[in-house]
Design an enzyme around this catalytic site. Structure first.
Site, PDB file in Angstrom:
ATOM      1  N   ALA A 135     -67.681 -75.427 -28.683  1.00 39.59           N
ATOM      2  CA  ALA A 135     -68.256 -75.608 -30.012  1.00 39.59           C
ATOM      3  C   ALA A 135     -67.942 -76.990 -30.574  1.00 39.59           C
ATOM      4  O   ALA A 135     -68.798 -77.647 -31.174  1.00 39.59           O
ATOM      5  CB  ALA A 135     -67.750 -74.523 -30.959  1.00 39.59           C
TER       6      ALA A 135
ATOM      7  N   ASP B  38     -50.498 -64.679 -35.722  1.00 42.28           N
ATOM      8  CA  ASP B  38     -49.348 -64.865 -36.610  1.00 42.28           C
ATOM      9  C   ASP B  38     -49.406 -66.142 -37.434  1.00 42.28           C
ATOM     10  O   ASP B  38     -48.367 -66.647 -37.875  1.00 42.28           O
ATOM     11  CB  ASP B  38     -48.054 -64.844 -35.793  1.00 42.28           C
ATOM     12  CG  ASP B  38     -47.988 -65.978 -34.766  1.00 42.28           C
ATOM     13  OD1 ASP B  38     -49.015 -66.650 -34.532  1.00 42.28           O
ATOM     14  OD2 ASP B  38     -46.896 -66.197 -34.201  1.00 42.28           O
TER      15      ASP B  38
ATOM     16  N   LYS C  72     -45.779 -32.764 -24.174  1.00 42.04           N
ATOM     17  CA  LYS C  72     -44.862 -33.175 -23.115  1.00 42.04           C
ATOM     18  C   LYS C  72     -44.974 -34.652 -22.751  1.00 42.04           C
ATOM     19  O   LYS C  72     -44.357 -35.100 -21.797  1.00 42.04           O
ATOM     20  CB  LYS C  72     -45.079 -32.308 -21.875  1.00 42.04           C
ATOM     21  CG  LYS C  72     -44.845 -30.817 -22.116  1.00 42.04           C
ATOM     22  CD  LYS C  72     -45.008 -30.012 -20.862  1.00 42.04           C
ATOM     23  CE  LYS C  72     -44.822 -28.527 -21.121  1.00 42.04           C
ATOM     24  NZ  LYS C  72     -43.486 -28.218 -21.655  1.00 42.04           N
TER      25      LYS C  72
ATOM     26  N   GLY D 111     -46.555 -60.757 -28.980  1.00 40.89           N
ATOM     27  CA  GLY D 111     -46.729 -60.955 -30.409  1.00 40.89           C
ATOM     28  C   GLY D 111     -45.695 -61.883 -31.011  1.00 40.89           C
ATOM     29  O   GLY D 111     -45.722 -62.184 -32.192  1.00 40.89           O
ATOM     30  N   ARG D 112     -44.745 -62.301 -30.170  1.00 38.22           N
ATOM     31  CA  ARG D 112     -43.642 -63.136 -30.639  1.00 38.22           C
ATOM     32  C   ARG D 112     -42.927 -62.432 -31.787  1.00 38.22           C
ATOM     33  O   ARG D 112     -42.429 -61.328 -31.594  1.00 38.22           O
ATOM     34  CB  ARG D 112     -44.149 -64.530 -31.036  1.00 38.22           C
ATOM     35  CG  ARG D 112     -43.095 -65.608 -30.930  1.00 38.22           C
ATOM     36  CD  ARG D 112     -43.647 -67.001 -31.103  1.00 38.22           C
ATOM     37  NE  ARG D 112     -44.372 -67.204 -32.330  1.00 38.22           N
ATOM     38  CZ  ARG D 112     -44.698 -68.406 -32.808  1.00 38.22           C
ATOM     39  NH1 ARG D 112     -44.362 -69.496 -32.143  1.00 38.22           N
ATOM     40  NH2 ARG D 112     -45.351 -68.516 -33.924  1.00 38.22           N
TER      41      ARG D 112
ATOM     42  N   ASP E  66     -51.183 -63.920 -30.834  1.00 38.84           N
ATOM     43  CA  ASP E  66     -50.222 -63.257 -31.708  1.00 38.84           C
ATOM     44  C   ASP E  66     -50.765 -62.971 -33.105  1.00 38.84           C
ATOM     45  O   ASP E  66     -50.204 -62.151 -33.832  1.00 38.84           O
ATOM     46  CB  ASP E  66     -48.953 -64.100 -31.838  1.00 38.84           C
ATOM     47  CG  ASP E  66     -48.282 -64.361 -30.498  1.00 38.84           C
ATOM     48  OD1 ASP E  66     -48.415 -63.509 -29.602  1.00 38.84           O
ATOM     49  OD2 ASP E  66     -47.653 -65.425 -30.345  1.00 38.84           O
TER      50      ASP E  66
ATOM     51  N   ARG F  18     -46.218 -77.404 -22.722  1.00 38.58           N
ATOM     52  CA  ARG F  18     -45.170 -77.549 -23.734  1.00 38.58           C
ATOM     53  C   ARG F  18     -44.656 -78.983 -23.656  1.00 38.58           C
ATOM     54  O   ARG F  18     -44.372 -79.494 -22.571  1.00 38.58           O
ATOM     55  CB  ARG F  18     -44.016 -76.580 -23.468  1.00 38.58           C
ATOM     56  CG  ARG F  18     -44.460 -75.117 -23.305  1.00 38.58           C
ATOM     57  CD  ARG F  18     -44.883 -74.482 -24.597  1.00 38.58           C
ATOM     58  NE  ARG F  18     -45.192 -73.060 -24.432  1.00 38.58           N
ATOM     59  CZ  ARG F  18     -45.657 -72.277 -25.388  1.00 38.58           C
ATOM     60  NH1 ARG F  18     -45.899 -72.782 -26.587  1.00 38.58           N
ATOM     61  NH2 ARG F  18     -45.903 -71.000 -25.170  1.00 38.58           N
TER      62      ARG F  18
ATOM     63  N   THR G 115     -54.224 -68.339 -30.859  1.00 33.91           N
ATOM     64  CA  THR G 115     -53.044 -67.636 -30.380  1.00 33.91           C
ATOM     65  C   THR G 115     -53.316 -66.145 -30.400  1.00 33.91           C
ATOM     66  O   THR G 115     -53.908 -65.635 -31.361  1.00 33.91           O
ATOM     67  CB  THR G 115     -51.794 -67.925 -31.227  1.00 33.91           C
ATOM     68  OG1 THR G 115     -50.750 -66.992 -30.881  1.00 33.91           O
ATOM     69  CG2 THR G 115     -52.062 -67.809 -32.711  1.00 33.91           C
TER      70      THR G 115
ATOM     71  N   ASP H   9     -48.756 -72.442 -34.588  1.00 39.25           N
ATOM     72  CA  ASP H   9     -48.048 -73.174 -35.642  1.00 39.25           C
ATOM     73  C   ASP H   9     -47.282 -74.380 -35.113  1.00 39.25           C
ATOM     74  O   ASP H   9     -47.201 -75.409 -35.786  1.00 39.25           O
ATOM     75  CB  ASP H   9     -47.118 -72.239 -36.417  1.00 39.25           C
ATOM     76  CG  ASP H   9     -46.102 -71.521 -35.534  1.00 39.25           C
ATOM     77  OD1 ASP H   9     -46.152 -71.688 -34.299  1.00 39.25           O
ATOM     78  OD2 ASP H   9     -45.252 -70.801 -36.080  1.00 39.25           O
TER      79      ASP H   9
ATOM     80  N   HIS I 102     -48.087 -61.220 -19.426  1.00 42.10           N
ATOM     81  CA  HIS I 102     -49.070 -62.281 -19.622  1.00 42.10           C
ATOM     82  C   HIS I 102     -50.509 -61.850 -19.367  1.00 42.10           C
ATOM     83  O   HIS I 102     -51.434 -62.619 -19.641  1.00 42.10           O
ATOM     84  CB  HIS I 102     -48.711 -63.492 -18.755  1.00 42.10           C
ATOM     85  CG  HIS I 102     -47.536 -64.254 -19.293  1.00 42.10           C
ATOM     86  ND1 HIS I 102     -46.246 -63.845 -19.083  1.00 42.10           N
ATOM     87  CD2 HIS I 102     -47.462 -65.378 -20.057  1.00 42.10           C
ATOM     88  CE1 HIS I 102     -45.410 -64.684 -19.681  1.00 42.10           C
ATOM     89  NE2 HIS I 102     -46.120 -65.611 -20.282  1.00 42.10           N
TER      90      HIS I 102
ATOM     91  N   GLU J  31     -48.097 -42.471 -30.361  1.00 49.12           N
ATOM     92  CA  GLU J  31     -47.294 -41.563 -31.183  1.00 49.12           C
ATOM     93  C   GLU J  31     -46.252 -42.313 -32.018  1.00 49.12           C
ATOM     94  O   GLU J  31     -45.882 -41.862 -33.105  1.00 49.12           O
ATOM     95  CB  GLU J  31     -46.592 -40.538 -30.289  1.00 49.12           C
ATOM     96  CG  GLU J  31     -47.483 -39.416 -29.785  1.00 49.12           C
ATOM     97  CD  GLU J  31     -48.486 -39.863 -28.731  1.00 49.12           C
ATOM     98  OE1 GLU J  31     -49.513 -39.181 -28.555  1.00 49.12           O
ATOM     99  OE2 GLU J  31     -48.249 -40.900 -28.068  1.00 49.12           O
TER     100      GLU J  31
ATOM    101  N   VAL K 143     -67.298 -79.743 -28.874  1.00 53.39           N
ATOM    102  CA  VAL K 143     -68.045 -80.761 -28.122  1.00 53.39           C
ATOM    103  C   VAL K 143     -69.515 -80.764 -28.515  1.00 53.39           C
ATOM    104  O   VAL K 143     -70.095 -81.813 -28.823  1.00 53.39           O
ATOM    105  CB  VAL K 143     -67.879 -80.523 -26.606  1.00 53.39           C
ATOM    106  CG1 VAL K 143     -68.816 -81.438 -25.822  1.00 53.39           C
ATOM    107  CG2 VAL K 143     -66.429 -80.761 -26.190  1.00 53.39           C
TER     108      VAL K 143
ATOM    109  N   GLY L 157     -49.388 -71.748 -26.068  1.00 55.11           N
ATOM    110  CA  GLY L 157     -49.848 -70.680 -25.187  1.00 55.11           C
ATOM    111  C   GLY L 157     -51.365 -70.583 -25.178  1.00 55.11           C
ATOM    112  O   GLY L 157     -52.013 -70.780 -26.201  1.00 55.11           O
TER     113      GLY L 157
END
Length: 319
Positions: A22, A129, A214, A170-171, A127, A72, A125, A103, A249, A187, A24, A11
Site C-alpha cells: 500500500a 498492544d 472431563k 502477546g508479550r 500483540d 533487532r 504487531t 512501540d 511462533h 473454560e 509503495v 517482530g
C-alpha cells in the site's frame, strides 16, 4: 516530498506485506519515488536499499512475514547511530520514512523526527498492544491461528478426557488470550490485566469436574507465566494433571486474513498521505472504524489495556 522510504522493524506480523504494498503503490500514485529498506533500522546503516516499483510489490498481499525482512538493532538507540542514519538517508535523497512495527520501532522513528528527519509509524504487531489504535496489523490473523489451533486441541482433549493448557503470545498484553478465550470457548483464561489467582483456576476446574466434565481448555498469556509453570502449579496445589501446548511462533506466520489485509492497506496509504501533508512524528491508527493519527510518544508512553469486559464475558460463558 519527492522520495520516501519504508521499513519493517521488530517482530514480523501477517499483513506487513500488505502495508508495504500500500505504501509503495499509494506513493507511486502520488508521483513519489519509493525505497524499501531491508532488515529494519540496521538496513539504513548498511545501505541495504531497494528501489520499489509497482512490480516489486506484486503478489505479496497474501503472504505472511515481510518482504523487507526485519532485524533487532539495539545500537539504534545511540544518538551517533541515529545521526549517521539521517546522513545516509539524506545522501540517498530520501525525504521521509514510514516505519511499520511496534512501540520499540516507534521510539526509533520519533528519535529521527526529533533530529529533523520526518517519520510516520504504522502499527504492525500481533500483540495488539499499541495504545492509540484499537487494532494492529497481524492481530486478527494471529487470533484466528490461535482459535483454529485450540479447536484442534479440543478434539484431542475431548477424546482423551484431558485438560490442556495453551500458552499464547502477546508479550505483556492479554489481547490474544482473551479474544481467543471467547472465540474458542475456553473454560479458563489467564491474562496480565487481571491478578492471577491459582485458587480461582483450581476452583473452575473442579466445578467443571463436579458436573461431569472431563476436559478443559486453559489459555494462559505468556505475559503472566509459561504454560509449563502453570501446569506445575496445578499439579503441586491440587494434584491436577494437564497437558501443555505452546503455540509459539506459528502465531506470527501465515497468510493474513481479509481484515488484516484491508487494515494494512488503509494504514499504509494513510501513512503516505500524512507525509505529503507535512506531518511527522505521528502514527496511524483506527478507532471506531475510522482512521486516526496521533503523536508517536502516545504509543509508547501510555499503557495498553486489554478489553477486560471480554475477560468477564469469557468467565460468564464458561460456567
Amino acid at each position: 516530498m519527492k522520495k520516501i522510504a519504508v521499513l519493517t522493524s521488530g517482530g514480523d506480523a501477517p499483513g506487513m506485506n500488505a502495508a508495504i504494498r500500500a505504501v509503495v503503490r499509494k506513493a507511486i500514485y502520488e508521483g513519489l519515488e519509493v525505497v524499501g529498506i531491508k532488515q529494519g533500522y540496521q538496513g539504513i546503516l548498511e545501505r541495504n536499499f531497494e528501489a520499489m516499483t509497482l512490480g516489486a510489490v506484486g503478489d505479496i498481499i497474501q503472504r505472511g512475514g515481510t518482504k523487507l525482512y526485519s532485524a533487532r538493532f539495539p545500537q539504534f538507540k545511540e544518538d551517533a547511530v541515529q545521526a549517521e542514519a539521517i546522513s545516509i538517508l539524506r545522501e540517498e535523497g530520501i525525504d521521509g520514512l514510514i516505519v511499520i512495527g511496534g512501540d520499540g520501532s516507534y521510539r526509533g522513528a520519533m528519535s529521527l523526527t526529533e533530529k529533523g528527519f520526518p517519520c510516520v509509524g504504522v502499527p504492525g504487531t500481533i500483540d495488539n498492544d499499541i495504545p492509540g489504535t484499537e487494532y494492529t496489523i497481524g492481530f486478527d490473523t494471529a487470533l484466528n491461528t490461535v482459535m483454529y489451533s485450540i479447536d484442534k486441541i479440543r478434539d484431542t482433549a475431548t477424546s482423551h478426557e484431558n485438560s490442556f493448557i495453551v500458552e499464547v503470545m502477546g508479550r505483556d498484553a492479554g489481547d490474544i488470550a482473551v479474544w481467543a478465550g471467547v472465540a474458542a470457548g475456553a473454560e479458563t483464561v489467564v491474562i496480565p490485566e487481571v491478578d492471577f489467582d491459582i485458587d480461582m483456576v483450581i476452583s473452575r476446574l473442579q466445578r467443571s469436574a463436579d458436573r461431569g466434565k472431563k476436559h478443559s481448555i486453559i489459555i494462559v498469556a505468556e505475559g503472566v507465566m509459561s504454560g509449563h509453570t502453570l501446569a506445575n502449579l496445578l499439579k503441586e496445589k491440587a494434584g491436577i494433571e494437564t497437558r501443555v501446548s505452546v503455540l509459539g511462533h506459528m502465531q506470527r506466520g501465515g497468510s493474513p486474513t481479509a481484515r488484516d489485509r484491508v487494515l494494512a492497506s488503509r494504514f499504509g496509504a494513510r501513512a503516505v498521505e500524512l507525509l505529503l501533508e507535512g506531518k511527522a512524528g505521528v502514527a496511524v491508527g483506527i478507532r471506531n472504524h475510522n482512521l486516526v493519527d496521533y503523536d508517536l510518544p502516545e504509543a509508547y508512553e501510555s499503557k495498553h489495556q486489554a478489553d477486560v469486559s471480554l475477560y468477564t464475558l469469557s468467565e460468564q460463558l464458561s460456567i
